[in-house]
Design an enzyme around this catalytic site. Structure first.
Site, mmCIF file in Angstrom:
data_model
loop_
_atom_site.group_PDB
_atom_site.id
_atom_site.type_symbol
_atom_site.label_atom_id
_atom_site.label_comp_id
_atom_site.label_asym_id
_atom_site.label_seq_id
_atom_site.Cartn_x
_atom_site.Cartn_y
_atom_site.Cartn_z
ATOM 1 C CG HIS A 237 -2.088 -7.039 -10.487
ATOM 2 N ND1 HIS A 237 -1.564 -6.075 -9.665
ATOM 3 C CD2 HIS A 237 -1.532 -6.820 -11.700
ATOM 4 C CE1 HIS A 237 -0.713 -5.331 -10.327
ATOM 5 N NE2 HIS A 237 -0.668 -5.750 -11.570
ATOM 6 C CE1 TYR A 241 0.107 -2.070 -14.052
ATOM 7 C CE2 TYR A 241 -0.573 -4.302 -13.534
ATOM 8 C CZ TYR A 241 0.298 -3.244 -13.360
ATOM 9 O OH TYR A 241 1.346 -3.344 -12.498
ATOM 10 C CG HIS A 388 0.465 0.925 -3.682
ATOM 11 N ND1 HIS A 388 1.427 1.234 -4.613
ATOM 12 C CD2 HIS A 388 -0.322 -0.019 -4.262
ATOM 13 C CE1 HIS A 388 1.243 0.497 -5.698
ATOM 14 N NE2 HIS A 388 0.176 -0.261 -5.515
ATOM 15 C CG PHE A 389 -5.260 1.622 -3.081
ATOM 16 C CD1 PHE A 389 -6.276 2.541 -2.926
ATOM 17 C CD2 PHE A 389 -5.214 0.531 -2.212
ATOM 18 C CE1 PHE A 389 -7.200 2.403 -1.919
ATOM 19 C CE2 PHE A 389 -6.138 0.388 -1.197
ATOM 20 C CZ PHE A 389 -7.135 1.340 -1.052
ATOM 21 C CG HIS A 390 -5.863 6.811 -1.654
ATOM 22 N ND1 HIS A 390 -6.007 5.727 -0.832
ATOM 23 C CD2 HIS A 390 -7.113 7.320 -1.819
ATOM 24 C CE1 HIS A 390 -7.285 5.593 -0.494
ATOM 25 N NE2 HIS A 390 -7.979 6.545 -1.087
ATOM 26 N NE ARG A 451 -6.309 -2.345 2.845
ATOM 27 C CZ ARG A 451 -6.368 -2.837 1.610
ATOM 28 N NH1 ARG A 451 -5.500 -3.767 1.202
ATOM 29 N NH2 ARG A 451 -7.281 -2.436 0.759
ATOM 30 N NE ARG A 452 -9.572 -4.411 2.883
ATOM 31 C CZ ARG A 452 -8.938 -5.422 2.316
ATOM 32 N NH1 ARG A 452 -8.320 -6.324 3.050
ATOM 33 N NH2 ARG A 452 -8.957 -5.549 1.013
HETATM 34 FE FE1 HAS Z 1 -0.502 -1.863 -6.802
HETATM 35 C C1 HAS Z 1 -1.903 -3.335 -3.991
HETATM 36 C C2 HAS Z 1 2.181 -3.955 -6.588
HETATM 37 C C3 HAS Z 1 0.804 -0.490 -9.670
HETATM 38 C C4 HAS Z 1 -3.502 -0.318 -7.406
HETATM 39 N N1 HAS Z 1 -2.340 -1.817 -5.858
HETATM 40 C C5 HAS Z 1 -2.699 -2.465 -4.714
HETATM 41 C C6 HAS Z 1 -4.050 -2.151 -4.387
HETATM 42 C C7 HAS Z 1 -4.523 -1.328 -5.374
HETATM 43 C C8 HAS Z 1 -3.432 -1.119 -6.293
HETATM 44 C C9 HAS Z 1 -5.915 -0.749 -5.490
HETATM 45 O O1 HAS Z 1 2.858 -6.598 -5.204
HETATM 46 C C10 HAS Z 1 -4.795 -2.627 -3.141
HETATM 47 C C11 HAS Z 1 -5.697 -3.788 -3.376
HETATM 48 C C12 HAS Z 1 -6.368 -4.141 -2.085
HETATM 49 O O2 HAS Z 1 -7.380 -3.499 -1.739
HETATM 50 O O3 HAS Z 1 -5.868 -5.004 -1.356
HETATM 51 N N2 HAS Z 1 1.199 -2.136 -7.882
HETATM 52 C C13 HAS Z 1 2.183 -3.010 -7.605
HETATM 53 C C14 HAS Z 1 3.261 -2.859 -8.567
HETATM 54 C C15 HAS Z 1 2.862 -1.874 -9.441
HETATM 55 C C16 HAS Z 1 1.554 -1.444 -9.002
HETATM 56 C C17 HAS Z 1 4.533 -3.628 -8.614
HETATM 57 N N3 HAS Z 1 -1.205 -0.642 -8.234
HETATM 58 C C18 HAS Z 1 -0.513 -0.211 -9.344
HETATM 59 C C19 HAS Z 1 -1.372 0.601 -10.162
HETATM 60 C C20 HAS Z 1 -2.590 0.645 -9.527
HETATM 61 C C21 HAS Z 1 -2.469 -0.140 -8.321
HETATM 62 C C22 HAS Z 1 -0.948 1.221 -11.471
HETATM 63 C C23 HAS Z 1 -3.849 1.330 -9.902
HETATM 64 C C24 HAS Z 1 -4.038 2.049 -10.967
HETATM 65 N N4 HAS Z 1 0.036 -3.337 -5.516
HETATM 66 C C25 HAS Z 1 1.152 -4.115 -5.653
HETATM 67 C C26 HAS Z 1 1.119 -5.173 -4.638
HETATM 68 C C27 HAS Z 1 -0.038 -4.996 -3.889
HETATM 69 C C28 HAS Z 1 -0.699 -3.843 -4.475
HETATM 70 C C29 HAS Z 1 2.106 -6.238 -4.411
HETATM 71 C C30 HAS Z 1 -0.530 -5.844 -2.713
HETATM 72 C C31 HAS Z 1 -0.176 -5.204 -1.438
HETATM 73 C C32 HAS Z 1 -0.755 -5.955 -0.259
HETATM 74 O O4 HAS Z 1 0.030 -6.556 0.484
HETATM 75 O O5 HAS Z 1 -1.972 -5.965 -0.060
HETATM 76 C C33 HAS Z 1 3.638 -1.400 -10.657
HETATM 77 O O6 HAS Z 1 2.841 -1.528 -11.813
HETATM 78 C C34 HAS Z 1 4.132 0.003 -10.535
HETATM 79 C C35 HAS Z 1 5.051 0.380 -11.684
HETATM 80 C C36 HAS Z 1 5.247 1.856 -11.740
HETATM 81 C C37 HAS Z 1 6.406 2.480 -11.897
HETATM 82 C C38 HAS Z 1 6.445 3.990 -11.971
HETATM 83 C C39 HAS Z 1 6.874 4.521 -13.327
HETATM 84 C C40 HAS Z 1 6.722 6.002 -13.374
HETATM 85 C C41 HAS Z 1 6.020 6.687 -14.304
HETATM 86 C C42 HAS Z 1 5.904 8.182 -14.158
HETATM 87 C C43 HAS Z 1 6.367 8.969 -15.350
HETATM 88 C C44 HAS Z 1 6.319 10.430 -15.086
HETATM 89 C C45 HAS Z 1 5.590 11.333 -15.769
HETATM 90 C C46 HAS Z 1 5.577 12.742 -15.311
HETATM 91 C C47 HAS Z 1 4.765 10.974 -16.945
HETATM 92 C C48 HAS Z 1 7.696 1.736 -12.000
HETATM 93 C C49 HAS Z 1 5.399 6.017 -15.464
HETATM 94 C C50 HAS Z 1 6.489 13.577 -16.123
HETATM 95 C C51 HAS Z 1 6.364 14.967 -15.678
HETATM 96 C C52 HAS Z 1 7.304 15.894 -15.842
HETATM 97 C C53 HAS Z 1 7.054 17.256 -15.363
HETATM 98 C C54 HAS Z 1 8.600 15.592 -16.466
HETATM 99 CU CU CU Z 2 -1.463 -6.078 -7.817
#
Ligand code: HAS
Ligand code: CU
Length: 574
Positions: A237, A241, A388-390, A451-452
């Site tokens: 996990h 980050y 999700h992760f893409h 998947r996979r």
């Molecule tokens: Fe995740 C599975 C939960 C974030 C990557 N995640 C994965 C896997 C990967 C991955 C690679 O709880 C698969 C692993 C595998 O092969 O099995 N993930 C979360 C949660 C977050 C989260 C709660 N993940 C990420 C990030 C990753 C990533 C970041 C890579 C960089 N994830 C999970 C969970 C799994 C999981 C379970 C397991 C699933 C399963 O069953 O296998 C949080 O950190 C997300 C928080 C994000 C937000 C969004 C905030 C929005 C922002 C945008 C601002 C906008 C801007 C644009 C700057 C609340 C910051 C402005 C533009 C204008 C024009 C105004």
């Molecule tokens: Cu995770």
């Protein structure tokens, strides 16, 4: 120099720090080689899985998948980020690395580690070589790889540890000369990311060095698969980050400038990075909600921690969007939303990062769904998770890194980007391709597509349970994946051709403006890295002490284990 280490109106980074620029270039080129090969793997897979073009045997699917995963999420991301971190430390502290020889040593270790792991994976294609590593980037038991793969990972990680040590040494030297100044923001972000990384990699180091490597060498007969899985996710996990924090560094410090404004709040940015240091690791069990052998209570604690971990990203959404809005208003933007039109959408560096941020809002949402223990049962091991992760690593991180390259390249090479129009097209193509692919993956996951697997159809089971036709989803995935590949080719081609251009003359403004609310508006305790590290360690001990103890008590440190060879089957099955 301002408190934030900004140098106004001086020469390019390359002129001030030629040796560091050379090192950063080397890390970036390594990242791009990994990106090119990894992307090709992605295209092969997307077309194979959807059945449109099949140039590999399905038996080789896992070799391609491992190559794709390892090269992109381990090599591309981490090579790129060590470059960004070196650049950020050097420029924000305004000092060179302590020893060039040491810096090149960690870079070469990372290269050696990647080559070792890469050779082990590629050997999987050649039947006559008795070596393979088809274990995916989630390399836990019972799948087993050739020892070369694990040794490569270990060497690579040692390289990253040394890189972190390099940056800490720069900071210690700076500290000894400037007693009461606040840590410049970029340096603060690098140091907190590295502290998080040191804690997180303890899990994978133990997994690989104590269990997987001796097991694949035949020194120990078996391992406890649940233990290696848990140690993997202890790291698996927070590693996400580790990819995200450099992207955030760029969103916080470069994106506001590109938008024509200034960062809204420096203290808020520090709070975000401290929260990542504290909370990134004690959540890994949210990848193991369906694992038997871990009590529900521990899973519940991991879920609660995960929900708290949303906070730094929600704060980021607020701070970064506020900073962008400030930029737009500086450029004459008005109204509730019409200021969006004043943003520099023709600048590929800006547009790429902004689109990456927008997609991350969707990726964050699917992360929240994943994190809920009960909803996770619906999506776990389905195509939803790659969807999700893409969006997260595959867009928030990868697209930000590509967009940042358009801004970093002139500072590092004195070459202008060959074509800004192609660059703009490239980032938009990524956005469109990913919208198609990840949307279809999420929807496919909801109707149960696993998947996979190379053969996602099970005979006698219809996936189109009222949502849409599987054919339409297949087409979206294949088309999206192809657009992503074209986008990667355009990116790499544009960068390579830029290098052949004549050196640029004239000004290139690589200065970064200070925040609207500077570091002194926040409490000094924010900079107390020792305190935050100590709390982070306590939280990790609380979250992992009991589950790990129970796993070892139940299953033994080295057993009962499952051998990957089918020879054990008759003994275990009735
Ligand atoms: Fe995740 C599975 C939960 C974030 C990557 N995640 C994965 C896997 C990967 C991955 C690679 O709880 C698969 C692993 C595998 O092969 O099995 N993930 C979360 C949660 C977050 C989260 C709660 N993940 C990420 C990030 C990753 C990533 C970041 C890579 C960089 N994830 C999970 C969970 C799994 C999981 C379970 C397991 C699933 C399963 O069953 O296998 C949080 O950190 C997300 C928080 C994000 C937000 C969004 C905030 C929005 C922002 C945008 C601002 C906008 C801007 C644009 C700057 C609340 C910051 C402005 C533009 C204008 C024009 C105004
Ligand atoms: Cu995770």
């Amino acid at each position: 120099m301002s408190a934030d280490g900004e140098l106004a109106g001086e020469q390019l980074f390359l002129d001030r720090f030629p040796a560091e620029a050379r090192l950063v270039r080397a890390t970036l080129w390594s990242a791009f080689v990994a990106l090119g090969i990894g992307a090709l793997g992605g295209l092969i897979q997307a077309l194979h899985r959807t059945g449109y073009v099949r140039i590999i045997e399905s038996a080789d699917y896992y070799t391609v998948l491992t190559l794709h995963g390892v090269l992109l999420v381990i090599s591309f991301t981490i090579f790129f980020l060590v470059g960004v971190f070196t650049w950020a430390m050097t420029r924000s502290l305004d000092r060179p690395v302590v020893s060039e020889r040491f810096s090149w040593t960690w870079y070469l270790l990372m290269v050696a580690g990647t080559v070792m792991a890469g050779v082990a994976i590629l050997a999987g294609f050649v039947d006559s070589i008795p070596m393979s590593a088809d274990v995916l980037f989630t390399f836990y038991a019972p799948l087993q790889a050739h020892p070369l793969f694990y040794a490569g990972l270990a060497v690579f990680i040692i390289g990253t540890w040394m890189a972190g040590f390099d940056w800490f040494r720069m900071w210690w030297r700076w500290r000894s000369e400037t007693d009461d100044e606040r840590i410049p923001l970029q340096a603060f972000m690098v140091l907190t990311s590295m502290l998080m990384w040191y804690i997180a990699t303890l899990g994978v180091a133990i997994e690989v060095v104590v269990f997987l490597l001796p097991w694949s060498l035949g020194l120990i007969e078996q391992v406890n698969p649940l233990l290696t899985r848990t140690l993997f996710w202890f790291f698996g996990h927070p590693v996400v980050y580790f990819w995200l924090m450099p992207a955030y560094l760029l969103w916080y410090t470069v994106l506001p400038k590109l938008a024509g404004g200034r960062l809204f709040s420096d203290p808020l940015a520090r709070v975000v990075f401290v929260l990542f240091l504290l909370l990134s690791t004690p959540v890994g069990i949210h990848h193991q909600y369906v694992d038997p052998g871990i009590a529900e209570g521990f899973k519940f604690i991991a879920m609660t921690n995960t929900m708290f971990l949303l906070l730094p990203s929600l704060l980021t959404a607020f701070t970064v969007v506020a900073s962008i809005e400030h930029g737009a208003r500086q450029r004459g933007g008005e109204g509730y939303l019409s200021w969006l039109g004043e943003l520099p959408w023709r600048n590929p560096a800006f547009t790429g990062m902004a689109l990456a941020g927008l997609m991350f809002a969707a990726g964050g949402f699917s992360g929240m769904v994943n994190a809920g223990m009960n909803i996770n049962y619906l999506v776990h091991n389905t195509l939803w998770v790659p969807g999700h992760f893409h969006l997260t690593v595959g867009t928030a991180v990868a697209l930000t890194f590509m967009a940042a390259t358009y801004w970093l390249l002139p500072q590092l090479t004195r070459r202008r980007i060959y074509s800004r129009s192609i660059a703009l097209l490239q980032v938009v193509l990524w956005f469109v391709g990913m919208t198609l692919m990840s949307n279809a993956m999420h929807r496919g996951g909801l109707i149960g597509i696993p998947r996979r697997t190379a053969e996602p159809q099970y005979s006698g089971f219809a996936f189109d349970a009222g949502f849409s036709t599987v054919g339409e989803l297949r087409l979206q995935i294949a088309l999206g994946g192809t657009l992503l590949f074209v986008s990667t080719v355009l990116f790499l081609g544009n960068v390579i051709v830029s290098l052949l251009e004549r050196p640029m003359t004239g000004e290139f403004d690589d200065t970064l403006p200070p925040a609207l609310s500077g570091p002194d508006d926040g409490p000094e305790v924010l900079d107390n890295l020792a305190l935050w590290t100590a709390i982070a360690l306590v939280l990790v001990a609380l979250a992992y002490g009991l589950p790990l103890g129970a796993i070892v008590a139940d299953g033994g440190l080295f057993g009962p284990g499952i051998s990957p060879s089918p020879a054990w089957l008759p003994e275990v099955l009735p």
